[in-house]
Design an enzyme around this catalytic site. Structure first.
Site, mmCIF file in Angstrom:
data_model
loop_
_atom_site.group_PDB
_atom_site.id
_atom_site.type_symbol
_atom_site.label_atom_id
_atom_site.label_comp_id
_atom_site.label_asym_id
_atom_site.label_seq_id
_atom_site.Cartn_x
_atom_site.Cartn_y
_atom_site.Cartn_z
ATOM 1 N N ASP A 133 -4.434 -12.852 8.347
ATOM 2 C CA ASP A 133 -3.652 -12.161 9.061
ATOM 3 C C ASP A 133 -1.965 -11.660 8.997
ATOM 4 O OD1 ASP A 133 -2.792 -14.635 9.711
ATOM 5 O OD2 ASP A 133 -3.131 -14.171 12.141
ATOM 6 N N CYS A 163 8.675 39.381 18.431
ATOM 7 C CA CYS A 163 7.891 37.846 18.724
ATOM 8 C C CYS A 163 6.738 37.551 18.368
ATOM 9 C CB CYS A 163 7.897 37.766 20.020
ATOM 10 S SG CYS A 163 9.570 38.468 21.286
ATOM 11 N N ASP A 218 -6.839 -18.142 5.677
ATOM 12 C CA ASP A 218 -5.516 -18.481 5.656
ATOM 13 C C ASP A 218 -5.899 -19.317 6.847
ATOM 14 O OD1 ASP A 218 -2.979 -18.619 6.682
ATOM 15 O OD2 ASP A 218 -3.348 -16.636 7.853
ATOM 16 N N CYS A 240 -23.941 20.136 -7.456
ATOM 17 C CA CYS A 240 -22.800 21.213 -6.541
ATOM 18 C C CYS A 240 -21.948 19.987 -6.361
ATOM 19 C CB CYS A 240 -23.275 21.726 -5.348
ATOM 20 S SG CYS A 240 -24.091 23.218 -5.313
ATOM 21 N N ASP A 251 0.324 -13.377 4.226
ATOM 22 C CA ASP A 251 -0.967 -13.259 3.061
ATOM 23 C C ASP A 251 -1.128 -11.748 2.718
ATOM 24 O OD1 ASP A 251 -2.111 -15.342 4.717
ATOM 25 O OD2 ASP A 251 -2.446 -14.870 6.471
#
Length: 805
Positions: free
Chosen positions: A700, A88, A501, A20, A704
């Site tokens: 971070d 309305c 890093d 399916c 990077d």
């Protein structure tokens, strides 16, 4: 493809097996304007990337409906204010119906309510309220509206349970009659009526056509769309047994004997067992999305907002950007915002994993779902609804669970051709038995035909991968590791090299005061008091680190006189009647200060990667203060853990080689690549990849981002920048390098789990079909085995939710 693409997630009901989901996926991918469509059977969700210039969500929904499935929607009821006439009501109704994600909206003028069916992945109740307000009216969520199990999955389970109980009651007498046929059970009492063919037909017919209706509908829709699925197998098998039994029952008229060779129990018991398997499967699949429910459960339900000077409690959905909220001690922070008044400690462990509460005061940011500990705070809402940090985390987890790992494509391709092949095998089995093994024995040949059809249902195959991906990524999220997709969860286990890093990843990312050396007739405390008073006026980050370090030691500082900053050299000032200089060797040499005795100590500090500054008081060298970006407490142990896993660990930084080597030596990294510019980081990653290494880059910062994007797997520290997290494949929420090992281990465990599932699903079908074809499996046993296989695959996947790392 021209134009900006959009993404939509659509909950689908009516899927029964991998065939399916595979069929819907193929059909959606053929739709004009659809860039990519993936359908997840376990989540019962389609994720579609499409070009709104070429197609609409409505077109996609219509395609799904044409294939015989339906879009599962949720319902909302709003109280409306301000309507005066039918015009309305019509205006609001039209406005709501135009919203993308609304299936149907009806407005009742007399009751002043709006009933809306909508797709919760496309819009929220607050979006609808905003629409009504834009039209010039007021709306709010109906107060007495009971959440009637808005989760369509819960409703489906309840419905399935009702069908199963109904089917069980009717099938039990048939099963009783069947069990009594065996020699070793013939002593059991059997009511005479249970042997009557017309009683058996009366019991089996509702099961076949009322309970089994879903299989007939599914089979019809599948065949209409020129494909086959599990429903085709079940409908074929049970219909053969049922109609042959009807034929035998009519044949018995006038014979005066009870027909013991009827097969009503085969069809009825089969349907009952398949429903039981589906029920277990649905419950287990519900448990596999527990991670999302847990994350959603972290949210506050209400917020206290300041309106016209009064405090008013409102539902979380009604908080708007700019609202001023009051958060009392012990309460959850409702949304992301900025503190404008008050002071408190906030427990952010749900986000950072840090158990120590963080002090917050005016100007600080707070995150929704964190807990205010002791003081009262007033905050201004900055991010609400889907923009909050928690909502973004939930979105990432949902996307990871909804996406497909490459390993799943194999299962999808196989299940796509599986059903037609099985039907062919079943027909061959029937002919071989009817013509050669037991010539003329139609009943026996039919039994083998049914057993082959039933044992071969490809449910286990379809569930093998997505349930493991859901459970694995969900557990990883609880451990603070967010995988952005199933493919990343699969690929992470191949990593051989981890590139770290330095700043903000291995280290804390901000300098702190580390060393104080007082020389001559001055004490360390006196030296710090003088240095701090001078540096207090400087805006340099290193000066801020020195001042903060001195304050942390409880030393009081006075304001300096005649402060002068000399860029690139240092500072001069007078304080407490004394002249102080803090700075470089050049500053001291220019001022004629003898620093010969400090040379060796300066070099030793700099060799350790520290920035050392000389201090002179009243023209005499008086000491050294040094600052450094300190290593995170967890870095050394985390790097050792990575190396123990057989991974190569490299540190990369834009800092100088000496500092890089000092930090690398401190944390146990064997190789440091220093003085690398941001664009150079990506090049270094490519060099490693060209050596045949599978590289994970961990960073971070914005600098990077290129390397994170280029690496086989990019991991962003969650305490870093949004740009880094956007470029990465995995976000490590806790800023702890141990999360790298956690991510890799979770990937390995998930892949092992998927392979176990696929092995057993393939083995089950590969072994089961010949066993059934050779006549060693009664149809009802085949049905039980089929149900058990699906449930066992899901339960095996759920073991990942209890993984301890």
């Amino acid at each position: 493809m021209a134009g900006q693409t959009k993404e939509v997630q659509l909950p689908i009901s009516g899927m029964t097996c991998a065939a399916c989901s595979s069929r819907i996926e193929k059909s959606l991918n053929k739709l004009e304007g659809v860039d990519q469509a993936t359908v997840n059977l376990a989540l019962e969700k389609a994720t579609v990337i499409y070009n709104p210039d070429s197609t609409t969500v409505l077109d996609i929904e219509n395609k799904i409906n044409d294939l015989g499935y339906s879009i599962a929607t949720e319902k909302a009821e709003l109280d409306l204010m301000g309507m005066t006439c039918a015009a309305c009501a019509t205006r609001i109704e039209k406005g709501l119906n135009k919203l993308e994600g609304v299936s149907k909206a009806t407005v009742n003028l007399a009751l002043e309510t709006a009933n809306i069916e909508y797709n919760p992945s496309q819009l929220t109740v607050q979006d609808m309220i905003s629409k009504v307000e834009n039209l010039g009216y007021e709306a709010k969520v109906k107060q007495d509206q009971v959440s009637e199990g808005s989760d369509h999955r819960e409703r489906a389970i309840e419905k399935q349970k009702g069908k199963f109980i109904f089917s069980l009651i009717l099938s039990f007498p048939l099963l009783w009659a069947m069990v009594n046929h065996f020699e070793f059970t013939s002593f059991l009492y059997l009511p005479e009526a249970f042997m009557n063919p017309w009683v058996q037909m009366a019991l089996a017919t509702p099961v076949q056509f009322i309970v089994g209706k879903q299989f007939y509908i599914g089979a019809y829709k599948a065949l209409k769309n020129k494909s086959a699925n599990m429903d085709v197998l079940v409908a074929l098998g049970t219909s053969a047994a049922y109609f042959y039994s009807v034929y035998l029952a009519f044949l018995s008229i006038g014979s005066g004997a009870h027909m013991v060779e009827l097969y009503f129990e085969t069809s009825a018991v089969l349907i009952t067992l398949i429903l039981l398997g589906k029920l277990f499967e649905a419950r287990a699949k519900g448990r596999s999305s527990e991670a999302i429910k847990k994350l959603m459960g972290l949210q506050a339900k209400t917020a206290t907002v300041l309106r016209d000077g009064n405090e008013e409690e409102i539902p979380l959905e009604q908080v708007a950007v700019g609202d001023v909220l009051v958060i009392k001690p012990g309460e959850k922070v409702p949304v992301d915002g900025e503190v404008i008044e008050g002071r408190s400690a906030v427990d952010e462990s749900m986000l950072t994993g840090e158990s120590v509460p963080v002090d917050k005061t005016a100007g600080d940011m707070v995150i929704g779902a964190t807990i205010n500990k002791n003081g009262s705070l007033k905050i201004r809402a900055r991010k609400v609804g889907r923009d909050t940090a928690l909502a973004q985390i939930i979105k990432v987890v949902e996307e990871a669970q909804g996406s497909k790992a490459p390993i799943q494509r194999l299962a999808d391709q196989i299940s796509g051709v599986f059903v037609p092949v099985v039907v062919g095998i079943a027909i061959i089995t029937f002919l071989v038995w009817f013509l050669f093994v037991s010539p003329g024995e139609f009943a026996e040949a039919l039994e083998k035909f049914i057993a082959v059809l039933v044992i071969a249902c490809p449910c286990a195959l379809g569930l093998a991968t997505p349930t493991s991906i859901m459970a694995g990524s969900g557990r990883a999220a609880e451990l603070g590791v967010l995988f952005k997709g199933g493919e990343h969860l699969e690929l992470t286990h191949r990593i051989t090299t981890v590139v770290l890093d330095k700043t903000g990843t291995v280290t804390n990312g901000k300098p702190v005061l580390t060393d104080v050396i007082a020389e001559g007739n001055i004490t360390e405390e006196q030296l710090l008091s003088l240095v701090g008073s001078v540096e207090k006026q400087s805006e340099h980050p290193l000066a801020e680190a020195i001042v903060q370090g001195i304050k942390d030691r409880g030393i009081s500082l006075s304001d300096p006189d005649d402060f002068e900053a000399i860029p690139g050299y240092g500072v001069k000032a007078a304080s407490g009647g004394r002249n102080i200089m803090v700075g470089t060797r050049k500053l001291m040499n220019q001022s004629g200060i003898d620093i010969a005795s400090a040379a060796e100590k300066m070099e030793a500090l700099e060799k350790d990667g520290k920035t050392a500054m000389l201090v002179a008081v009243d023209g005499v060298y008086s000491g050294i203060v040094a600052v450094a970006d300190t290593v995170k407490e967890s870095s050394k142990a985390a790097i050792r853990r990575l190396k123990d896993m057989g991974l190569e660990v490299i540190m990369m930084t834009g800092d100088n080689q000496r500092t890089a080597e000092a930090i690398a030596a401190e944390v146990g990294v064997d190789r440091a690549i220093a003085e690398v510019l941001p664009e150079g980081k990506a090049e270094e990653v490519k060099k490693l990849q060209m050596q045949g290494k599978h590289v994970a880059m961990v960073g971070d910062g914005i600098n990077d981002a290129p390397a994170l994007a280029v690496a086989d797997i990019g991991m962003a520290i969650g305490t870093g920048t949004d740009v880094a997290m956007e470029a990465a494949d995995i976000t490590l929420m806790r800023g702890d390098l141990n999360s790298i090992a956690d991510a890799i281990l979770m990937s390995k465990k998930t892949i092992r789990n998927i392979k176990q599932n696929l092995f057993w699903a393939f083995a089950y079908n590969t072994l089961g079909i010949p066993v059934a074809a050779l006549g060693f499996l009664a149809p009802w046993l085949a049905g039980a085995a089929m149900a058990f296989s699906s449930v066992s695959v899901v339960l095996n996947a759920l073991r990942l939710q209890r993984v301890k790392l």
